[in-house]
Design an enzyme around this catalytic site. Sequence first.
Site, mmCIF file in Angstrom:
data_model
loop_
_atom_site.group_PDB
_atom_site.id
_atom_site.type_symbol
_atom_site.label_atom_id
_atom_site.label_comp_id
_atom_site.label_asym_id
_atom_site.label_seq_id
_atom_site.Cartn_x
_atom_site.Cartn_y
_atom_site.Cartn_z
ATOM 1 N N ASP A 46 4.854 -0.164 -0.179
ATOM 2 C CA ASP A 46 5.774 -1.227 0.218
ATOM 3 C C ASP A 46 6.430 -0.766 1.509
ATOM 4 O O ASP A 46 7.184 0.216 1.525
ATOM 5 C CB ASP A 46 6.821 -1.444 -0.872
ATOM 6 C CG ASP A 46 7.825 -2.538 -0.545
ATOM 7 O OD1 ASP A 46 7.899 -2.959 0.633
ATOM 8 O OD2 ASP A 46 8.560 -2.965 -1.454
ATOM 9 N N VAL A 47 6.137 -1.456 2.615
ATOM 10 C CA VAL A 47 6.608 -0.975 3.919
ATOM 11 C C VAL A 47 8.118 -1.077 4.078
ATOM 12 O O VAL A 47 8.673 -0.558 5.056
ATOM 13 C CB VAL A 47 5.901 -1.705 5.085
ATOM 14 C CG1 VAL A 47 4.403 -1.437 5.056
ATOM 15 C CG2 VAL A 47 6.203 -3.204 5.074
ATOM 16 N N ASN A 73 -0.341 -4.060 10.082
ATOM 17 C CA ASN A 73 -0.690 -5.459 9.849
ATOM 18 C C ASN A 73 0.191 -6.145 8.813
ATOM 19 O O ASN A 73 0.246 -7.378 8.778
ATOM 20 C CB ASN A 73 -2.164 -5.534 9.415
ATOM 21 C CG ASN A 73 -2.566 -6.919 8.985
ATOM 22 O OD1 ASN A 73 -2.705 -7.818 9.807
ATOM 23 N ND2 ASN A 73 -2.749 -7.101 7.685
ATOM 24 N N TYR A 138 10.282 -16.250 12.135
ATOM 25 C CA TYR A 138 8.996 -15.573 12.280
ATOM 26 C C TYR A 138 8.751 -15.204 13.744
ATOM 27 O O TYR A 138 8.311 -14.089 14.053
ATOM 28 C CB TYR A 138 7.883 -16.487 11.758
ATOM 29 C CG TYR A 138 6.506 -15.870 11.804
ATOM 30 C CD1 TYR A 138 6.191 -14.778 11.004
ATOM 31 C CD2 TYR A 138 5.515 -16.397 12.628
ATOM 32 C CE1 TYR A 138 4.925 -14.220 11.037
ATOM 33 C CE2 TYR A 138 4.251 -15.838 12.667
ATOM 34 C CZ TYR A 138 3.950 -14.753 11.861
ATOM 35 O OH TYR A 138 2.700 -14.201 11.907
#
Length: 238
Positions: A46-47, A73, A138
Amino acid sequence: MAEFDGLVAVVTGGASGIGAATVEVLRSRGAIAVSLDRVGGDVDCDVTDDTQVRAAIATVVEAHGRLDIVINNAGIGAVGRIEDHEDAEWNRVWDVNVLGLMRVTRAALPHLKVSPAAAIVNTASIVSSTGLVNRALYTATKGAVEAMTRAMAADMLADGIRVNAVAPGTADTPWVQRLLDQAADPDAARAALVARQPIGRLVTAPEIAHAVAYLASPLAASTTGTTLAVDGGAHSLR
């Protein structure tokens, strides 16, 4: 010999979509490519959790003895105008798309610095250079990714690490389909999306993966600080 023979790569968000396609392309060209993902990856990661990120990178290096390529990514989307999201949502998306990239890169750097073919490829987006409706949050994160790519490339020149980004247009992936499913009429929304593409269709995940592989390849040793659009002409053609 394949161009990536002997090189070890990690791909965050590597269990599906663009990430999974990138893992497949890198492996087909000789790399040991390891997918890092919250669910379904070769290594759980989990980044947004620095402890998990450091453990995942350590696991890859312990298993393969090195790390040469990082594909940042992992990312999540957000639909809405600037006033449509509370602070918590801004923080959540920023944590994945921007800070997640930072955490993975930071953990990988000691290993990249000793690689003879070190490369980082970040996933930006067409929204970095083209204003799209209902994508304020975003866009903010992906604009940051593109700007960070240039700064990282400058900082890491002396370390022999190349840093580039790929900027996909609208891709035919499960991630995009989930966004379309939020529309009142998903089929109509998809048809309208396709109609806006200069090439008459959405970009495919393998097409983006091959662009990522080019940027990561030792054959592209003079390419750094670049953002490569894979958008079917959406940014520049009408």
